[in-house]
Design an enzyme around this catalytic site. Structure first.
Site, PDB file in Angstrom:
ATOM      1  N   LYS A   1       2.483  -3.365   7.184  1.00  0.00           N
ATOM      2  CA  LYS A   1       2.670  -3.558   5.739  1.00  0.00           C
ATOM      3  C   LYS A   1       4.105  -3.191   5.339  1.00  0.00           C
ATOM      4  O   LYS A   1       4.718  -3.873   4.511  1.00  0.00           O
ATOM      5  CB  LYS A   1       1.661  -2.715   4.945  1.00  0.00           C
ATOM      6  CG  LYS A   1       0.210  -3.128   5.094  1.00  0.00           C
ATOM      7  CD  LYS A   1      -0.124  -4.509   4.562  1.00  0.00           C
ATOM      8  CE  LYS A   1      -0.082  -4.598   3.056  1.00  0.00           C
ATOM      9  NZ  LYS A   1      -0.588  -5.926   2.574  1.00  0.00           N
TER      10      LYS A   1
ATOM     11  N   THR B   1       0.820  -1.211   0.000  1.00  0.00           N
ATOM     12  CA  THR B   1       0.000   0.000   0.000  1.00  0.00           C
ATOM     13  C   THR B   1       0.856   1.263   0.000  1.00  0.00           C
ATOM     14  O   THR B   1       1.981   1.259   0.517  1.00  0.00           O
ATOM     15  CB  THR B   1      -0.918  -0.002   1.252  1.00  0.00           C
ATOM     16  OG1 THR B   1      -1.491   1.281   1.418  1.00  0.00           O
ATOM     17  CG2 THR B   1      -0.142  -0.331   2.521  1.00  0.00           C
ATOM     18  N   ASP B   2       0.285   2.353  -0.516  1.00  0.00           N
ATOM     19  CA  ASP B   2       0.987   3.647  -0.460  1.00  0.00           C
ATOM     20  C   ASP B   2       1.143   4.140   0.979  1.00  0.00           C
ATOM     21  O   ASP B   2       1.960   5.021   1.253  1.00  0.00           O
ATOM     22  CB  ASP B   2       0.263   4.700  -1.311  1.00  0.00           C
ATOM     23  CG  ASP B   2      -1.188   4.954  -0.922  1.00  0.00           C
ATOM     24  OD1 ASP B   2      -1.701   4.261  -0.013  1.00  0.00           O
ATOM     25  OD2 ASP B   2      -1.809   5.855  -1.525  1.00  0.00           O
ATOM     26  N   GLU B   3       0.348   3.571   1.899  1.00  0.00           N
ATOM     27  CA  GLU B   3       0.397   4.064   3.282  1.00  0.00           C
ATOM     28  C   GLU B   3       1.740   3.815   3.955  1.00  0.00           C
ATOM     29  O   GLU B   3       2.046   4.427   4.981  1.00  0.00           O
ATOM     30  CB  GLU B   3      -0.732   3.430   4.110  1.00  0.00           C
ATOM     31  CG  GLU B   3      -2.100   3.728   3.524  1.00  0.00           C
ATOM     32  CD  GLU B   3      -3.236   3.464   4.484  1.00  0.00           C
ATOM     33  OE1 GLU B   3      -3.015   3.521   5.707  1.00  0.00           O
ATOM     34  OE2 GLU B   3      -4.349   3.194   4.013  1.00  0.00           O
TER      35      GLU B   3
ATOM     36  N   TYR C   1      -1.326  -0.479  11.102  1.00  0.00           N
ATOM     37  CA  TYR C   1      -1.588  -1.154   9.814  1.00  0.00           C
ATOM     38  C   TYR C   1      -0.457  -0.882   8.835  1.00  0.00           C
ATOM     39  O   TYR C   1       0.162  -1.811   8.305  1.00  0.00           O
ATOM     40  CB  TYR C   1      -2.930  -0.696   9.219  1.00  0.00           C
ATOM     41  CG  TYR C   1      -3.053  -1.012   7.743  1.00  0.00           C
ATOM     42  CD1 TYR C   1      -3.168  -2.337   7.304  1.00  0.00           C
ATOM     43  CD2 TYR C   1      -3.043   0.000   6.776  1.00  0.00           C
ATOM     44  CE1 TYR C   1      -3.251  -2.638   5.946  1.00  0.00           C
ATOM     45  CE2 TYR C   1      -3.128  -0.291   5.418  1.00  0.00           C
ATOM     46  CZ  TYR C   1      -3.234  -1.610   5.012  1.00  0.00           C
ATOM     47  OH  TYR C   1      -3.311  -1.905   3.665  1.00  0.00           O
TER      48      TYR C   1
HETATM   49  P1  NAD Z   1      -9.870  -7.271   2.663  1.00  0.00           P
HETATM   50  O1  NAD Z   1      -9.835  -7.071   4.123  1.00  0.00           O
HETATM   51  O2  NAD Z   1     -11.162  -7.095   1.929  1.00  0.00           O
HETATM   52  O3  NAD Z   1      -9.325  -8.715   2.271  1.00  0.00           O
HETATM   53  C1  NAD Z   1      -8.305  -9.366   2.965  1.00  0.00           C
HETATM   54  C2  NAD Z   1      -8.587 -10.850   2.917  1.00  0.00           C
HETATM   55  O4  NAD Z   1      -7.542 -11.542   3.587  1.00  0.00           O
HETATM   56  C3  NAD Z   1      -9.885 -11.229   3.614  1.00  0.00           C
HETATM   57  O5  NAD Z   1     -10.670 -12.059   2.779  1.00  0.00           O
HETATM   58  C4  NAD Z   1      -9.426 -11.979   4.857  1.00  0.00           C
HETATM   59  O6  NAD Z   1     -10.347 -12.982   5.279  1.00  0.00           O
HETATM   60  C5  NAD Z   1      -8.108 -12.556   4.365  1.00  0.00           C
HETATM   61  N1  NAD Z   1      -7.213 -12.882   5.468  1.00  0.00           N
HETATM   62  C6  NAD Z   1      -6.976 -12.138   6.583  1.00  0.00           C
HETATM   63  N2  NAD Z   1      -6.101 -12.775   7.379  1.00  0.00           N
HETATM   64  C7  NAD Z   1      -5.749 -13.918   6.740  1.00  0.00           C
HETATM   65  C8  NAD Z   1      -4.874 -14.977   7.052  1.00  0.00           C
HETATM   66  N3  NAD Z   1      -4.197 -14.997   8.209  1.00  0.00           N
HETATM   67  N4  NAD Z   1      -4.746 -16.002   6.176  1.00  0.00           N
HETATM   68  C9  NAD Z   1      -5.457 -16.003   5.012  1.00  0.00           C
HETATM   69  N5  NAD Z   1      -6.320 -15.031   4.674  1.00  0.00           N
HETATM   70  C10 NAD Z   1      -6.466 -14.003   5.523  1.00  0.00           C
HETATM   71  O7  NAD Z   1      -8.761  -6.292   2.086  1.00  0.00           O
HETATM   72  P2  NAD Z   1      -8.532  -5.756   0.615  1.00  0.00           P
HETATM   73  O8  NAD Z   1      -8.986  -4.360   0.566  1.00  0.00           O
HETATM   74  O9  NAD Z   1      -9.042  -6.738  -0.362  1.00  0.00           O
HETATM   75  O10 NAD Z   1      -6.934  -5.714   0.604  1.00  0.00           O
HETATM   76  C11 NAD Z   1      -6.175  -6.751  -0.022  1.00  0.00           C
HETATM   77  C12 NAD Z   1      -4.710  -6.352   0.029  1.00  0.00           C
HETATM   78  O11 NAD Z   1      -4.512  -5.105  -0.639  1.00  0.00           O
HETATM   79  C13 NAD Z   1      -4.177  -6.153   1.452  1.00  0.00           C
HETATM   80  O12 NAD Z   1      -2.883  -6.687   1.521  1.00  0.00           O
HETATM   81  C14 NAD Z   1      -4.139  -4.645   1.625  1.00  0.00           C
HETATM   82  O13 NAD Z   1      -3.133  -4.253   2.516  1.00  0.00           O
HETATM   83  C15 NAD Z   1      -3.836  -4.195   0.207  1.00  0.00           C
HETATM   84  N6  NAD Z   1      -4.306  -2.846  -0.124  1.00  0.00           N
HETATM   85  C16 NAD Z   1      -5.632  -2.524  -0.072  1.00  0.00           C
HETATM   86  C17 NAD Z   1      -6.047  -1.240  -0.405  1.00  0.00           C
HETATM   87  C18 NAD Z   1      -7.501  -0.847  -0.399  1.00  0.00           C
HETATM   88  O14 NAD Z   1      -7.813   0.321  -0.675  1.00  0.00           O
HETATM   89  N7  NAD Z   1      -8.442  -1.741  -0.134  1.00  0.00           N
HETATM   90  C19 NAD Z   1      -5.110  -0.268  -0.768  1.00  0.00           C
HETATM   91  C20 NAD Z   1      -3.752  -0.623  -0.787  1.00  0.00           C
HETATM   92  C21 NAD Z   1      -3.372  -1.916  -0.489  1.00  0.00           C
END
Ligand code: NAD
Length: 320
Positions: free
Chosen positions: A153, A125-127, A149
């Site tokens: 990351k 993430t950009d964060e 968080y």
């Molecule tokens: P989300 O919370 O919707 O999905 C995360 C998934 O991971 C969930 O289905 C959860 O059940 C699963 N999970 C959690 N712990 C787990 C474990 N121990 N083992 C297996 N599965 C597990 O999040 P998202 O928005 O889909 O984000 C996905 C990725 O993208 C993350 O790594 C997040 O940091 C990154 N990201 C998201 C955003 C955003 O805007 N949503 C932006 C930048 C980066």
């Protein structure tokens, strides 16, 4: 090609998995997917096809070494989305963020090494860059995360780097801006605001609402992740920008318009602790080296997202 997708039942991982299975990315003849997810509060089995001849769903934890040793071998590539993903939760319970995001990533990488996986993409993430008042971050900007968080990351990113440098694992990292689109958990700003407006409630805005975020449609993000998987270089980080930076107040106003709601339905609440003021990515690298360009215009993507939530109340009214 056999791909293991972690966090495949979440917002972004499920979009990626569905698109892979639907043949939405070019350059692949046949793809078999193993979708791994704990199905915790953010993961929903119904985000994925109930049955598909090329999909195997495994309910399990990336932190479980025996499980990882068991399921990872035999895959050509791993795309790692699994994470604890909500900043607000990390302010209350940081331990699980460190466990899943850092230790889980290390555990997965270890299994990738042992299992002979040829290619890994770690979705970050950009964060991790913190907050900036002007300009944009490149991939060489320092990691200065401000909340548990983003710290977890950033730590995971460094673990990935170490496995590339020390063990020669072929892994790349993507760092993207805020995603929006269908099937995002209603705890996040955009779906929370939409579903509250659709049910007569209010949008809550942290502090003065002047925090700036860039917005990227989940479809564009997943396209970028796949491009990095297929064409990225080991050890390289790729920023994935949306290009649409706007204040949370302006985002709230845009959502009010799309939902046909009055300005009065926005309520200011106390600011989040340690709230980053502004994020902005320079994603020249992925554009120039890999030919990436976002394809979903913001206004169109957001309107379609509002329509999806309007048309799928059963999804957000019931737990997965
Ligand atoms: P989300 O919370 O919707 O999905 C995360 C998934 O991971 C969930 O289905 C959860 O059940 C699963 N999970 C959690 N712990 C787990 C474990 N121990 N083992 C297996 N599965 C597990 O999040 P998202 O928005 O889909 O984000 C996905 C990725 O993208 C993350 O790594 C997040 O940091 C990154 N990201 C998201 C955003 C955003 O805007 N949503 C932006 C930048 C980066």
């Amino acid at each position: 090609m056999r791909v293991l997708v972690t966090g495949a039942a979440g917002f972004i991982g499920s979009h990626y998995t569905r698109t892979l299975l639907a043949g939405g990315y070019t350059g692949l003849d046949r793809i078999d997917v193993t979708a791994l997810d704990t199905l915790g509060y953010a993961g929903r089995r119904d985000n994925l096809p109930a049955e598909h001849p090329r999909l195997t769903f495994v309910r399990g934890d990336v932190c479980d070494p025996a499980l990882m040793r068991d399921i990872v071998p035999g895959h050509d590539a791993v795309v790692h989305f699994a994470a604890e993903s909500h900043v607000d939760r990390s302010l209350e319970a940081a331990g699980v963020f460190v466990r899943v995001n850092v230790q889980g990533t290390q555990n997965l990488l270890e299994a990738c090494l042992g299992g002979g996986v040829e290619r890994v993409v770690h979705v970050s993430t950009d964060e991790v860059y913190g907050s900036l008042s002007e300009g944009s971050w490149t991939e060489d900007s320092p990691l200065l995360p401000n909340n548990p968080y983003s710290a977890s990351k950033a730590a995971a990113d460094l673990v990935v780097r170490s496995y590339v440098r020390t063990h020669g694992l072929d892994a790349s990292i993507t760092r993207c801006t805020n995603n929006y689109g269908p099937r995002q958990h209603v705890e996040k700003f955009v779906p929370r605001s939409i579903t509250r407006l659709l049910t007569g409630g209010e949008i809550t805005l942290y502090g003065d609402g002047s925090h700036v975020r860039e917005w990227l449609h989940v479809d564009d993000h997943c396209r970028a992740v796949h491009l990095v998987l297929m064409k990225g270089t080991a050890g390289r980080v790729y920023n994935v920008g949306g290009g649409d930076g706007l204040t949370n107040r302006l985002m709230a106003r845009t959502l009010l318009n799309l939902c046909g709601a009055e300005e009065s339905r926005v309520r200011a609440v106390a600011d989040r602790k340690g709230h980053d003021r502004r994020y902005s990515l320079d994603d020249t690298r992925i554009r120039e080296e890999l030919g990436y360009a976002p394809q979903v215009p913001f206004a169109e993507g957001l309107a379609r997202t509002v329509s999806w939530y309007r048309d799928h109340p059963e999804w957000w009214n019931t737990p997965g």
